[in-house]
Design an enzyme around this catalytic site. Structure first.
Site, PDB file in Angstrom:
ATOM      1  N   LYS A 196       0.811  -1.213   0.000  1.00 56.34           N
ATOM      2  CA  LYS A 196       0.000   0.000   0.000  1.00 56.34           C
ATOM      3  C   LYS A 196       0.849   1.270   0.000  1.00 56.34           C
ATOM      4  O   LYS A 196       0.357   2.354  -0.328  1.00 56.34           O
ATOM      5  CB  LYS A 196      -0.863   0.061   1.284  1.00 56.34           C
ATOM      6  CG  LYS A 196      -1.800  -1.070   1.492  1.00 56.34           C
ATOM      7  CD  LYS A 196      -2.562  -0.842   2.806  1.00 56.34           C
ATOM      8  CE  LYS A 196      -3.294  -2.071   3.255  1.00 56.34           C
ATOM      9  NZ  LYS A 196      -3.756  -1.912   4.665  1.00 56.34           N
ATOM     10  N   GLY A 197       2.091   1.151   0.424  1.00 58.87           N
ATOM     11  CA  GLY A 197       2.899   2.341   0.740  1.00 58.87           C
ATOM     12  C   GLY A 197       3.013   3.366  -0.365  1.00 58.87           C
ATOM     13  O   GLY A 197       3.202   4.552  -0.089  1.00 58.87           O
ATOM     14  N   GLU A 245       7.973   2.691  -5.985  1.00 59.85           N
ATOM     15  CA  GLU A 245       8.067   2.255  -4.579  1.00 59.85           C
ATOM     16  C   GLU A 245       8.158   3.475  -3.676  1.00 59.85           C
ATOM     17  O   GLU A 245       8.767   4.473  -4.035  1.00 59.85           O
ATOM     18  CB  GLU A 245       9.326   1.405  -4.377  1.00 59.85           C
ATOM     19  CG  GLU A 245       9.095  -0.089  -4.430  1.00 59.85           C
ATOM     20  CD  GLU A 245       8.385  -0.626  -3.183  1.00 59.85           C
ATOM     21  OE1 GLU A 245       7.708   0.138  -2.468  1.00 59.85           O
ATOM     22  OE2 GLU A 245       8.513  -1.835  -2.927  1.00 59.85           O
ATOM     23  N   ASP A 246       7.562   3.383  -2.493  1.00 58.18           N
ATOM     24  CA  ASP A 246       7.726   4.470  -1.521  1.00 58.18           C
ATOM     25  C   ASP A 246       9.115   4.393  -0.884  1.00 58.18           C
ATOM     26  O   ASP A 246       9.794   5.402  -0.752  1.00 58.18           O
ATOM     27  CB  ASP A 246       6.620   4.434  -0.455  1.00 58.18           C
ATOM     28  CG  ASP A 246       6.475   3.068   0.186  1.00 58.18           C
ATOM     29  OD1 ASP A 246       6.707   2.052  -0.496  1.00 58.18           O
ATOM     30  OD2 ASP A 246       6.136   2.997   1.378  1.00 58.18           O
ATOM     31  N   ASP A 251      14.186  -0.635   1.445  1.00 64.83           N
ATOM     32  CA  ASP A 251      14.805  -0.829   2.753  1.00 64.83           C
ATOM     33  C   ASP A 251      15.789  -2.005   2.624  1.00 64.83           C
ATOM     34  O   ASP A 251      16.915  -1.835   2.165  1.00 64.83           O
ATOM     35  CB  ASP A 251      13.658  -1.091   3.737  1.00 64.83           C
ATOM     36  CG  ASP A 251      14.066  -1.062   5.187  1.00 64.83           C
ATOM     37  OD1 ASP A 251      15.212  -1.389   5.489  1.00 64.83           O
ATOM     38  OD2 ASP A 251      13.223  -0.743   6.031  1.00 64.83           O
ATOM     39  N   LYS A 259      16.922   3.554   1.856  1.00 64.88           N
ATOM     40  CA  LYS A 259      17.575   3.407   3.153  1.00 64.88           C
ATOM     41  C   LYS A 259      18.704   2.377   2.975  1.00 64.88           C
ATOM     42  O   LYS A 259      18.576   1.212   3.361  1.00 64.88           O
ATOM     43  CB  LYS A 259      16.537   2.925   4.180  1.00 64.88           C
ATOM     44  CG  LYS A 259      16.894   3.244   5.618  1.00 64.88           C
ATOM     45  CD  LYS A 259      15.948   2.527   6.552  1.00 64.88           C
ATOM     46  CE  LYS A 259      14.703   3.295   6.883  1.00 64.88           C
ATOM     47  NZ  LYS A 259      13.885   2.597   7.914  1.00 64.88           N
ATOM     48  N   PHE A 317      12.840   4.798  11.622  1.00 67.01           N
ATOM     49  CA  PHE A 317      11.552   4.319  11.136  1.00 67.01           C
ATOM     50  C   PHE A 317      10.755   5.509  10.615  1.00 67.01           C
ATOM     51  O   PHE A 317      10.507   6.470  11.346  1.00 67.01           O
ATOM     52  CB  PHE A 317      10.783   3.569  12.221  1.00 67.01           C
ATOM     53  CG  PHE A 317       9.730   2.687  11.621  1.00 67.01           C
ATOM     54  CD1 PHE A 317      10.053   1.414  11.186  1.00 67.01           C
ATOM     55  CD2 PHE A 317       8.438   3.154  11.437  1.00 67.01           C
ATOM     56  CE1 PHE A 317       9.100   0.605  10.572  1.00 67.01           C
ATOM     57  CE2 PHE A 317       7.470   2.353  10.833  1.00 67.01           C
ATOM     58  CZ  PHE A 317       7.804   1.078  10.404  1.00 67.01           C
ATOM     59  N   ARG A 320      -0.257   6.764   7.697  1.00 68.76           N
ATOM     60  CA  ARG A 320      -0.094   6.880   6.249  1.00 68.76           C
ATOM     61  C   ARG A 320      -0.605   8.222   5.736  1.00 68.76           C
ATOM     62  O   ARG A 320      -0.203   8.701   4.681  1.00 68.76           O
ATOM     63  CB  ARG A 320      -0.859   5.760   5.523  1.00 68.76           C
ATOM     64  CG  ARG A 320      -0.310   4.357   5.736  1.00 68.76           C
ATOM     65  CD  ARG A 320      -0.965   3.386   4.758  1.00 68.76           C
ATOM     66  NE  ARG A 320      -0.817   1.998   5.146  1.00 68.76           N
ATOM     67  CZ  ARG A 320       0.196   1.203   4.779  1.00 68.76           C
ATOM     68  NH1 ARG A 320       1.172   1.687   4.056  1.00 68.76           N
ATOM     69  NH2 ARG A 320       0.228  -0.058   5.146  1.00 68.76           N
TER      70      ARG A 320
HETATM   71  C1  PRP Z   1       7.122  -1.439   2.682  1.00 65.71           C
HETATM   72  C2  PRP Z   1       7.373  -0.466   1.560  1.00 65.71           C
HETATM   73  C3  PRP Z   1       8.137  -1.275   0.558  1.00 65.71           C
HETATM   74  C4  PRP Z   1       8.837  -2.325   1.400  1.00 65.71           C
HETATM   75  C5  PRP Z   1      10.297  -2.011   1.494  1.00 65.71           C
HETATM   76  O1  PRP Z   1       5.979  -2.170   2.369  1.00 65.71           O
HETATM   77  O2  PRP Z   1       6.169   0.021   1.032  1.00 65.71           O
HETATM   78  O3  PRP Z   1       7.274  -1.888  -0.376  1.00 65.71           O
HETATM   79  O4  PRP Z   1       8.256  -2.284   2.706  1.00 65.71           O
HETATM   80  O5  PRP Z   1      10.936  -2.876   2.384  1.00 65.71           O
HETATM   81  P1  PRP Z   1      12.063  -3.894   1.958  1.00 65.71           P
HETATM   82  O6  PRP Z   1      13.023  -3.156   1.024  1.00 65.71           O
HETATM   83  O7  PRP Z   1      12.713  -4.242   3.267  1.00 65.71           O
HETATM   84  O8  PRP Z   1      11.433  -5.070   1.301  1.00 65.71           O
HETATM   85  P2  PRP Z   1       5.235  -3.082   3.449  1.00 65.71           P
HETATM   86  O9  PRP Z   1       5.599  -4.492   3.178  1.00 65.71           O
HETATM   87  O10 PRP Z   1       5.468  -2.511   4.799  1.00 65.71           O
HETATM   88  O11 PRP Z   1       3.740  -2.947   3.077  1.00 65.71           O
HETATM   89  P3  PRP Z   1       2.895  -1.594   2.804  1.00 65.71           P
HETATM   90  O12 PRP Z   1       3.437  -0.989   1.517  1.00 65.71           O
HETATM   91  O13 PRP Z   1       1.509  -2.108   2.668  1.00 65.71           O
HETATM   92  O14 PRP Z   1       3.079  -0.676   3.978  1.00 65.71           O
END
Ligand code: PRP
Length: 175
Positions: free
Chosen positions: A41-42, A97-98, A101, A129, A150, A163
């Protein structure tokens, strides 16, 4: 004990950066009718601002992916909750992508997309990050590099909340 958001990147700076990313994408994709695929969703806030800053013919689609356990730590396991709707064969794809990580989610998405024979794939991420990276991935259009804090707001959550904050914030714990 609660969590108090503190502004890390103000909405005005986000808006400037989104315009700049859109300018680069627009120059690179003129005449190519790209499809922008967001990872839910991000991405939902970033994606909506980005596509409205792009003045070229494009389509949008979304993938539902999930990688985090509840709380602040990544589980490292990525699950596909729902696939994009329209075929991408022969299309120029920009993954939106938002945040990148560990890189696990993006690596999963790229592998998934490659099996669908698009003409090209590039990545646009608002935040990177790099200190947390576990899987090497490259980002073609990057907004900001952020420290290992975070981050919530502008689509990013903590346990699904925050969000809706218009700024990118870090969470500080109340005593
Ligand atoms: C978050 C974010 C990225 C992902 C990055 O999504 O939106 O898609 O984590 O993390 P990574 O590089 O460690 O894989 P999340 O899985 O939290 O779901 P969301 O988008 O629904 O918040």
């Amino acid at each position: 004990m609660g969590h108090r958001p503190k502004v890390l990147i103000h909405r005005a700076e986000i808006a400037r950066t989104v315009r700049s990313l859109a300018g680069r994408i627009q120059a690179d994709y003129a005449g190519k009718n790209p499809v922008l695929i967001g990872a839910l969703k991000g991405c939902f806030v970033f994606m909506s601002d980005l596509v409205r800053a792009l003045d070229i013919p494009l389509t949008v689609d979304f993938l539902g992916v999930f990688s985090y356990a509840a709380g602040t730590e990544s589980s490292g396991t990525v699950r596909l909750l729902h696939d994009f709707r329209n075929p991408v064969q022969g299309r120029h794809v920009v993954v939106v992508e938002d945040i990148v990580d560990t890189g696990c989610t993006l690596a999963f998405i790229l592998e998934h997309l490659k099996t669908k024979s698009p003409a090209s794939i590039r990545v646009c991420a608002l935040l990177d990050k790099p200190s947390r990276r576990r899987v090497p991935v490259s980002i073609d259009y990057l907004g900001f590099t952020v420290p290992n804090r975070f981050i919530v707001g502008y689509g990013l959550d903590f346990d699904e909340y925050f969000r809706n904050l218009p700024d990118l914030c870090v969470l500080e714990e109340d005593a």
